[in-house]
Design a protein around this motif. Structure first.
Motif, PDB file in Angstrom:
ATOM      1  N   UNK A 215       0.838  -1.204   0.000  1.00  0.00           N
ATOM      2  CA  UNK A 215       0.000   0.000   0.000  1.00  0.00           C
ATOM      3  C   UNK A 215       0.874   1.256   0.000  1.00  0.00           C
ATOM      4  N   UNK A 216       1.955   1.231   0.764  1.00  0.00           N
ATOM      5  CA  UNK A 216       2.869   2.384   0.771  1.00  0.00           C
ATOM      6  C   UNK A 216       3.412   2.631  -0.635  1.00  0.00           C
ATOM      7  N   UNK A 217       3.790   1.539  -1.322  1.00  0.00           N
ATOM      8  CA  UNK A 217       4.346   1.683  -2.673  1.00  0.00           C
ATOM      9  C   UNK A 217       3.279   2.213  -3.635  1.00  0.00           C
ATOM     10  N   UNK A 218       2.065   1.706  -3.470  1.00  0.00           N
ATOM     11  CA  UNK A 218       0.970   2.155  -4.353  1.00  0.00           C
ATOM     12  C   UNK A 218       0.736   3.673  -4.188  1.00  0.00           C
ATOM     13  N   UNK A 219       0.713   4.138  -2.932  1.00  0.00           N
ATOM     14  CA  UNK A 219       0.483   5.572  -2.705  1.00  0.00           C
ATOM     15  C   UNK A 219       1.658   6.406  -3.199  1.00  0.00           C
ATOM     16  N   UNK A 220       2.880   5.852  -3.106  1.00  0.00           N
ATOM     17  CA  UNK A 220       4.053   6.565  -3.638  1.00  0.00           C
ATOM     18  C   UNK A 220       3.949   6.641  -5.162  1.00  0.00           C
ATOM     19  N   UNK A 221       3.523   5.537  -5.779  1.00  0.00           N
ATOM     20  CA  UNK A 221       3.407   5.501  -7.253  1.00  0.00           C
ATOM     21  C   UNK A 221       2.378   6.533  -7.727  1.00  0.00           C
ATOM     22  N   UNK A 222       1.326   6.721  -6.927  1.00  0.00           N
ATOM     23  CA  UNK A 222       0.309   7.724  -7.310  1.00  0.00           C
ATOM     24  C   UNK A 222       0.889   9.138  -7.339  1.00  0.00           C
ATOM     25  N   UNK A 223       2.013   9.335  -6.633  1.00  0.00           N
ATOM     26  CA  UNK A 223       2.670  10.655  -6.640  1.00  0.00           C
ATOM     27  C   UNK A 223       3.818  10.678  -7.656  1.00  0.00           C
ATOM     28  N   UNK A 224       3.939   9.638  -8.474  1.00  0.00           N
ATOM     29  CA  UNK A 224       4.943   9.662  -9.544  1.00  0.00           C
ATOM     30  C   UNK A 224       6.157   8.786  -9.335  1.00  0.00           C
ATOM     31  N   UNK A 225       6.246   8.099  -8.197  1.00  0.00           N
ATOM     32  CA  UNK A 225       7.405   7.219  -7.970  1.00  0.00           C
ATOM     33  C   UNK A 225       7.343   6.049  -8.950  1.00  0.00           C
ATOM     34  N   UNK A 226       8.490   5.732  -9.556  1.00  0.00           N
ATOM     35  CA  UNK A 226       8.507   4.650 -10.535  1.00  0.00           C
ATOM     36  C   UNK A 226       9.032   3.365  -9.876  1.00  0.00           C
ATOM     37  N   UNK A 227       8.368   2.261 -10.181  1.00  0.00           N
ATOM     38  CA  UNK A 227       8.800   0.957  -9.645  1.00  0.00           C
ATOM     39  C   UNK A 227       9.369   0.129 -10.797  1.00  0.00           C
ATOM     40  N   UNK A 228      10.604  -0.349 -10.629  1.00  0.00           N
ATOM     41  CA  UNK A 228      11.273  -1.100 -11.699  1.00  0.00           C
ATOM     42  C   UNK A 228      11.758  -2.429 -11.126  1.00  0.00           C
ATOM     43  N   UNK A 229      11.490  -3.512 -11.871  1.00  0.00           N
ATOM     44  CA  UNK A 229      11.973  -4.822 -11.422  1.00  0.00           C
ATOM     45  C   UNK A 229      13.349  -5.088 -12.030  1.00  0.00           C
ATOM     46  N   UNK A 230      14.362  -5.121 -11.186  1.00  0.00           N
ATOM     47  CA  UNK A 230      15.708  -5.387 -11.672  1.00  0.00           C
ATOM     48  C   UNK A 230      16.645  -5.497 -10.493  1.00  0.00           C
ATOM     49  N   UNK A 231      17.705  -6.289 -10.652  1.00  0.00           N
ATOM     50  CA  UNK A 231      18.653  -6.486  -9.538  1.00  0.00           C
ATOM     51  C   UNK A 231      19.824  -5.525  -9.692  1.00  0.00           C
ATOM     52  N   UNK A 232      20.002  -4.673  -8.706  1.00  0.00           N
ATOM     53  CA  UNK A 232      21.107  -3.714  -8.740  1.00  0.00           C
ATOM     54  C   UNK A 232      22.412  -4.476  -8.535  1.00  0.00           C
ATOM     55  N   UNK A 233      23.393  -4.189  -9.410  1.00  0.00           N
ATOM     56  CA  UNK A 233      24.670  -4.907  -9.316  1.00  0.00           C
ATOM     57  C   UNK A 233      25.779  -3.994  -8.809  1.00  0.00           C
ATOM     58  N   UNK A 234      25.697  -2.703  -9.135  1.00  0.00           N
ATOM     59  CA  UNK A 234      26.773  -1.776  -8.728  1.00  0.00           C
ATOM     60  C   UNK A 234      26.165  -0.427  -8.355  1.00  0.00           C
ATOM     61  N   UNK A 235      26.714   0.173  -7.296  1.00  0.00           N
ATOM     62  CA  UNK A 235      26.382   1.560  -6.949  1.00  0.00           C
ATOM     63  C   UNK A 235      27.563   2.393  -7.439  1.00  0.00           C
ATOM     64  N   UNK A 236      27.349   3.240  -8.441  1.00  0.00           N
ATOM     65  CA  UNK A 236      28.468   3.998  -9.026  1.00  0.00           C
ATOM     66  C   UNK A 236      28.698   5.295  -8.262  1.00  0.00           C
ATOM     67  N   UNK A 237      29.978   5.650  -8.130  1.00  0.00           N
ATOM     68  CA  UNK A 237      30.304   6.963  -7.572  1.00  0.00           C
ATOM     69  C   UNK A 237      31.577   7.481  -8.217  1.00  0.00           C
ATOM     70  N   UNK A 238      31.709   8.800  -8.178  1.00  0.00           N
ATOM     71  CA  UNK A 238      32.864   9.442  -8.790  1.00  0.00           C
ATOM     72  C   UNK A 238      33.239  10.645  -7.929  1.00  0.00           C
ATOM     73  N   UNK A 239      34.494  10.759  -7.651  1.00  0.00           N
ATOM     74  CA  UNK A 239      35.024  11.886  -6.855  1.00  0.00           C
ATOM     75  C   UNK A 239      34.183  12.140  -5.603  1.00  0.00           C
TER      76      UNK A 239
END
Ligand SMILES: Cc1cc2nc3c(=O)[nH]c(=O)nc-3n(C[C@H](O)[C@H](O)[C@H](O)COP(=O)(O)OP(=O)(O)OC[C@H]3O[C@@H](n4cnc5c(N)ncnc54)[C@H](O)[C@@H]3O)c2cc1C
Length: 434
Positions: free
Chosen positions: A171-195
């Motif tokens: 329900x929390x996700x549904x209400x967030x989606x109603x405000x424009x939050x996007x839900x994507x099914x995928x497994x994160x492999x790397x968190x990128x950072x620079x400097x």
């Protein structure tokens, strides 16, 4: 400070989804802020502990300040968003129960046989076993009082409640989606950072093989027990736990199984096949006429790479059902059939405490919100010491469902305002490990 433009939340468990809700409802949120929730499960959100846990929420949980804030937020959300209808919110009594039951196939069907003799009952003459448990609530009608040694309330009425954790999270996700939050099914492999700044995440979509990059100037790591696969310095281990959901017979009055969450210490006698044993199931009746039961954790099977691959050991679930259906402790009229057998992994902070919430030092924009572990309550109240046969007992109480709204509110402030003011969240901080 201006809010980040691209926020990526890793993990659609209760922490990730509730954080998405609080971000999307924060006064500084606008269409200039893009929020994406990435989830590794092919099935959808809340496939781990957040969908398969008990759902107890307690003002008296730990850490104290976070628990108090979270409890107040749970009450507010339930009132404003019809939590009773949408996620099975209700207040519940909670108690520690001690008593005896029979083993499956045990021929001693007479309850008086299950009452041990005085010689077995206690080494303490001051504390003889009683046939009637003192303090046993009159409306706890679905538990056999004759097999009860003690019942000790764990909190004053009004300080404990429950939600259906899968319904709350989705329900929390549904209400967030109603405000424009996007839900994507995928497994994160790397968190990128620079400097010293996060730049994005790479992930593999559930129905693809090619890595996809999405830009981010803020990443919230809410991957529960999987969090160390992306930030290995986090001291998070995991433990599997099995649970079952029992449907009560449909002929029962909806309120027949009264709302008591029970932390049980159930002594099972010696039989030709088993030694004497004390088992500690936790029981949560739910308003949808089901009873959720969960048993001890095990470390036999390590955490699989993806939540969809969690193995369910049928024998562990059957054992829970046997304790319920054959011990004689539960009134048979309350029990229909098992409608769900499941397992999930609880994250544990191996250095103690938890959760770990805050920005990772040296990597601007990387926020950790994980490690909603168990906390242990010592069974040592004066009342308990007087009446219990197990005054030494420690009870592990989990906290991720309970503490999700406070965590999410704190993280939304940190991300959009640059600092958290609703609660003090200093220990354990990611800075201690990363
Ligand atoms: C049996 C049991 C009973 C419990 N009972 C209670 C209770 O009554 N009350 C209470 O307060 N707490 C309880 N808890 C604890 C509570 O369930 C957890 O603390 C809480 O669910 C943790 O939520 P989470 O979002 O951090 O993790 P999870 O629910 O594990 O969610 C993490 C999500 O991240 C996803 N993920 C992981 N890696 C990646 C990746 N690389 N890319 C994308 N997505 C990823 C996973 O697939 C998963 O969906 C219980 C726990 C157990 C095991």
């Amino acid at each position: 400070m201006s809010p980040p433009a691209n926020i990526v939340i890793v993990g659609a468990g209760i922490i990730g989804c509730t954080t998405a809700y609080y971000l999307a409802h924060h006064p500084l949120f606008s269409s200039a802020v893009k929020i994406t929730v990435l989830e590794a499960s092919r099935v959808g959100p809340a496939q781990g502990a957040s969908g398969k846990s008990g759902g107890l929420i307690a003002k008296w949980a730990y850490p104290k300040e976070l628990a108090k804030l979270s409890y107040a937020e749970h009450l507010r959300l339930a009132k404003e968003l019809d939590g009773a209808k949408n996620w099975g919110f209700r207040q519940i009594e909670v108690g520690e129960w001690e008593g005896r039951g029979r083993r499956p196939g045990d021929l001693r069907l007479d309850e008086s046989d299950l009452r041990l003799d005085e010689s077995e009952s206690s080494d303490d003459e001051e504390c003889p076993r009683r046939s009637k448990a003192s303090g046993f609530p009159a409306d706890l009608t679905w538990i056999n009082e004759a097999l009860t040694d003690s019942y000790t309330p764990m909190a004053p009425s009004g300080d404990t409640a429950q939600v259906h954790p899968y319904l709350f999270t989705t329900h929390m996700l549904k209400l967030a989606a109603e405000k424009g939050v996007e839900f994507v099914k995928g497994r994160v492999t790397v968190l990128d950072n620079d400097s010293g700044h996060v730049t994005g995440v790479r992930y593999i979509p559930v129905d693809g093989t090619e890595e996809v990059h999405i830009p981010a100037d803020c990443i919230i790591l809410a991957a529960g027990p999987w969090s160390p696969s992306l930030v290995p310095a986090l001291p998070i281990t995991s433990m599997r736990a099995h649970s079952i959901v029992i449907k009560s017979p449909s002929s029962l009055h909806p309120n027949a199984v009264t709302p008591y969450a029970l932390f049980m210490s159930l002594s099972l006698p010696k039989t030709p096949r088993h030694g004497a044993q004390m088992v500690t199931p936790e029981i949560y009746p739910r308003p949808n006429q089901t009873i959720y039961v969960y048993g001890p954790g095990d470390t036999r099977t390590p955490l699989p790479p993806i939540v969809d691959d969690v193995e369910v050991d049928k024998a562990s679930c059957e054992q829970l059902w046997e304790w319920m259906s054959e011990s004689g402790v539960f009134e048979r009229w309350a029990l229909g059939e098992v409608v769900r057998e499941q397992a999930c992994y609880l994250p544990s902070v191996s250095t103690g405490g938890g959760p770990i919430v805050g920005e990772v030092p040296g990597i601007k924009g990387l926020v950790v919100a994980t490690g909603h572990t168990s906390w242990v309550r010592l069974f040592n109240s004066p009342v308990a010491l007087l009446f219990t046969r197990f005054p030494h007992l420690d009870i592990a109480i989990h906290q991720g469902i309970s503490n999700a709204p406070g965590t999410a509110k704190a993280v939304s402030e940190l991300v959009l305002e640059g600092k958290t003011s609703c609660v003090k969240l200093d220990r354990p901080h990611p800075a201690e490990f990363v």
